[in-house]
Design an enzyme around this catalytic site. Structure first.
Site, PDB file in Angstrom:
ATOM      1  N   HIS A  85       3.150  -7.803  -3.896  1.00  0.00           N
ATOM      2  CA  HIS A  85       1.809  -7.562  -3.363  1.00  0.00           C
ATOM      3  C   HIS A  85       1.596  -8.206  -1.998  1.00  0.00           C
ATOM      4  CE1 HIS A  85      -2.144  -5.841  -4.041  1.00  0.00           C
ATOM      5  NE2 HIS A  85      -2.596  -6.830  -3.308  1.00  0.00           N
ATOM      6  N   TYR A 126       0.077  -7.317   2.594  1.00  0.00           N
ATOM      7  CA  TYR A 126      -0.650  -8.035   3.636  1.00  0.00           C
ATOM      8  C   TYR A 126       0.213  -8.240   4.875  1.00  0.00           C
ATOM      9  CZ  TYR A 126      -3.952  -8.348  -0.056  1.00  0.00           C
ATOM     10  OH  TYR A 126      -4.822  -7.988  -1.050  1.00  0.00           O
ATOM     11  N   HIS A 171      -4.105   4.828  -4.595  1.00  0.00           N
ATOM     12  CA  HIS A 171      -4.630   3.565  -4.065  1.00  0.00           C
ATOM     13  C   HIS A 171      -3.787   3.031  -2.923  1.00  0.00           C
ATOM     14  CE1 HIS A 171      -5.766  -0.623  -3.744  1.00  0.00           C
ATOM     15  NE2 HIS A 171      -4.538  -0.976  -4.104  1.00  0.00           N
ATOM     16  N   PHE A 172      -2.464   2.861  -3.158  1.00  0.00           N
ATOM     17  CA  PHE A 172      -1.702   2.210  -2.098  1.00  0.00           C
ATOM     18  C   PHE A 172      -1.420   3.132  -0.919  1.00  0.00           C
ATOM     19  CE2 PHE A 172       2.493   3.944  -2.635  1.00  0.00           C
ATOM     20  CZ  PHE A 172       2.780   4.027  -3.978  1.00  0.00           C
ATOM     21  N   HIS A 173      -1.442   4.457  -1.136  1.00  0.00           N
ATOM     22  CA  HIS A 173      -1.335   5.335   0.032  1.00  0.00           C
ATOM     23  C   HIS A 173      -2.610   5.285   0.865  1.00  0.00           C
ATOM     24  CE1 HIS A 173       2.309   7.008  -1.838  1.00  0.00           C
ATOM     25  NE2 HIS A 173       2.564   7.533  -0.663  1.00  0.00           N
ATOM     26  N   ARG A 216       2.667   8.561 -12.840  1.00  0.00           N
ATOM     27  CA  ARG A 216       3.283   8.699 -11.522  1.00  0.00           C
ATOM     28  C   ARG A 216       4.802   8.696 -11.657  1.00  0.00           C
ATOM     29  NH1 ARG A 216       3.558   3.037  -8.329  1.00  0.00           N
ATOM     30  NH2 ARG A 216       3.603   1.584 -10.063  1.00  0.00           N
ATOM     31  N   ARG A 217       5.463   9.003 -10.541  1.00  0.00           N
ATOM     32  CA  ARG A 217       6.921   8.926 -10.439  1.00  0.00           C
ATOM     33  C   ARG A 217       7.623   9.771 -11.483  1.00  0.00           C
ATOM     34  NH1 ARG A 217       7.416   2.434  -9.064  1.00  0.00           N
ATOM     35  NH2 ARG A 217       7.146   2.647  -6.821  1.00  0.00           N
TER      36      ARG A 217
END
Length: 534
Positions: free
Chosen positions: A208, A212, A359-361, A422-423
């Protein structure tokens, strides 16, 4: 600097095409892919490139630019910088080849007990080692400037860059430990078993906080490029420094919230890291407040009036203003989804569904990458001596990226709520249980196509500017604060205290789970070799 940027964006373009292909072949628009391994091969290439190579080279190139433009002195250690660059390139090639050959379809998270070709992991190690040279050079150049300018505040752009470098230098250790001591002995045939749980804990150390690290160049652009680019001033230099310090300290010991469904870590430590994850919202809110205040300053300098009337007087015709608005919108939606992901209770509803992909895209490919575009547009004239004149095309490119990202990710969130995992290489849309999700998946394919068109425009703009006539370019300036202070407290002008606190929190939050697993002798499982004999 140009070498880093060109290679980074070339890798980004290729990985983007892989991503769109993946969406297309698993959508109702394409028949079942008879060899699903091709899909996982593509996902590994896409994730590895986007997760490691692209943002690392952007951060490195931008960092070298910050040294010379903010400190106004030549880079100390330019030969080492080239060495780090070529290590990263060699590592990228070394990793990509076994992936392309189908020998390492383990995704960018490695997913033990699956084990790929050893050269894939060695390639990743080389990329990280190349980036650690950059980490060292950022610290060396800042300290050299401080020796020559005793008592003066380190320029904000340099302070923030060093914060990002130290964060990356520490967080990458987790993945390095996993590769060197867990994965490579198996990949080289020295062992037939692996402690998959311990390996995943090591990777969560990186998993994670790496977000950042991706985010740092974007936040540096928020604070040091955007206020000047929209004709204003930075609201508060000190608040900016506090934001970067908080990211450095609290974004590291939070990776276990990715392991909520994993049994090898106790619920107590999962809850602790869930709480720490919530703390990351503080520097984000500080940033939103500070940059919105900076935008208001720019508007009022242009004649903006009233409690909200100043919004219409913002320089919306400037690409930087558009990008800021788009990035904040995507950051808002993505951050709201992140609050659900970090909740020990709510995460169970969306864990390992397409919600996570959305979310992460939305955070990385949306809010962060659009600011990478701004960094390139802003620096290009100063790196090449050739101005970017096609501002209308730049605005089109940014609009396409924003709309494409919304069309891509919102349907992913929706089908994730409906339970789509997913995946997976294939979804049977003739099954009445998931037939209703087909339309949403097609929308995502359309959104991905819009992103590809936007990327083509981006390359066309940069190449066109690179081939254009030279011109006199004004000296580069980072944003100036409303109130510049001739001196700062030591805590806001150095990193000794904050790096110590970052390491201490990591030891507290990871020491017991790692130590407990190291002492157990019954946690190893047989390795599953990918692309080779089993």
């Amino acid at each position: 600097m140009l070498a880093h940027f060109w290679v980074a964006f070339a890798a980004f373009g290729l990985a983007l095409l892989l991503g769109e292909w993946q969406m297309f072949i698993r959508s109702p628009l394409h028949p079942w892919l008879r060899n699903p391994e091709l899909y996982y091969r593509s996902v590994t290439g896409h994730g590895t490139t986007m997760g490691y190579v692209f943002p690392t080279l952007i951060a490195m190139g931008f960092g070298y630019a910050v040294v010379e433009l903010a400190l106004k002195r030549p880079l100390v250690g330019s030969k080492w910088a080239w060495g780090g660059f070529w290590l990263a390139i060699a590592g990228t090639v070394m990793a990509v080849i076994p992936v392309a050959m189908g020998l390492s379809s383990v995704l960018y998270t490695f997913y033990p007990p699956m084990i790929g070709n050893a050269f894939y992991y060695l390639g990743i190690v080389l990329v990280v080692v190349g980036s650690w040279i950059w980490v060292a050079l950022m610290g060396i150049n800042m300290n050299a400037w401080k020796r020559d300018n005793p008592g003066k505040p380190v320029p904000l752009a340099m302070f923030a860059t060093v914060a990002g470098a130290y964060l990356w230098g520490w967080t990458a250790i987790g993945a390095a430990l996993e590769i060197l001591f867990q994965i490579l002995p198996v990949a080289f045939g020295l062992k037939d078993t692996i402690d998959a749980g311990l390996a995943r804990v090591f990777f969560s150390w990186t998993l994670h906080a790496i977000v950042y690290f991706w985010l740092m160049p974007a936040y540096i652009a928020f604070y040091t490029i955007i206020p000047r680019a929209i004709g204003g001033r930075l609201y508060s230099d000190s608040m900016a420094r506090i934001s970067f310090i908080l990211f450095l300290v609290v974004s590291m010991p939070i990776g276990l919230h990715h392991l909520f469904a994993d049994p090898q870590v106790g619920s107590g430590f999962k809850f602790i890291q869930s709480v720490f994850t919530a703390l990351v919202t503080i520097p984000t809110f500080l940033t939103v407040f500070t940059i919105c205040a900076s935008a208001e300053i720019a508007s009022r300098l242009r004649g903006g009036r009233g409690a909200f009337g100043w919004v219409k007087h913002l320089p919306w015709e400037r690409p930087a203003m558009l990008a800021l608005a788009f990035s904040f919108i995507m950051l808002g939606f993505g951050g709201a989804g992140g609050l659900i992901n970090m909740s020990y209770q709510l995460d169970s509803t969306v864990h390992n569904t397409q919600w996570i992909t959305g979310h992460f895209h939305l955070i990385f490919a949306g809010a962060i990458v659009i600011m990478y575009f701004v960094i390139a547009y802003d620096l290009w004239p100063h790196l090449t001596g050739r101005p970017i004149t096609q501002l209308k095309l730049v605005r089109w490119q940014l609009w396409l990226w924003f709309i494409g990202m919304i069309v891509l990710t919102f349907p992913w969130h929706w089908v994730g709520i409906l339970g789509m995992p997913r995946r997976m290489a294939f979804y049977d849309y003739t099954d009445p249980e998931i037939a209703a999700q087909a339309f949403s998946v097609i929308l995502s394919v359309i959104g991905g196509a819009m992103l590809v068109v936007s990327a083509i425009l981006f390359f066309a703009i940069l190449i066109g500017a690179h081939r254009g006539p030279r011109a006199e370019i004004a000296a580069y300036e980072f944003a100036r604060p409303v109130h510049a202070s001739p001196a700062l407290p030591i805590a806001l002008n150095s990193f000794g205290l904050w790096v110590s606190l970052m390491i201490a929190l990591t030891v507290v939050n990871y020491g017991y789970p790692i130590g407990q697993l190291l002492l157990r002798s019954d946690t190893s499982v047989p390795a599953i070799r990918i692309g080779g004999p089993r």
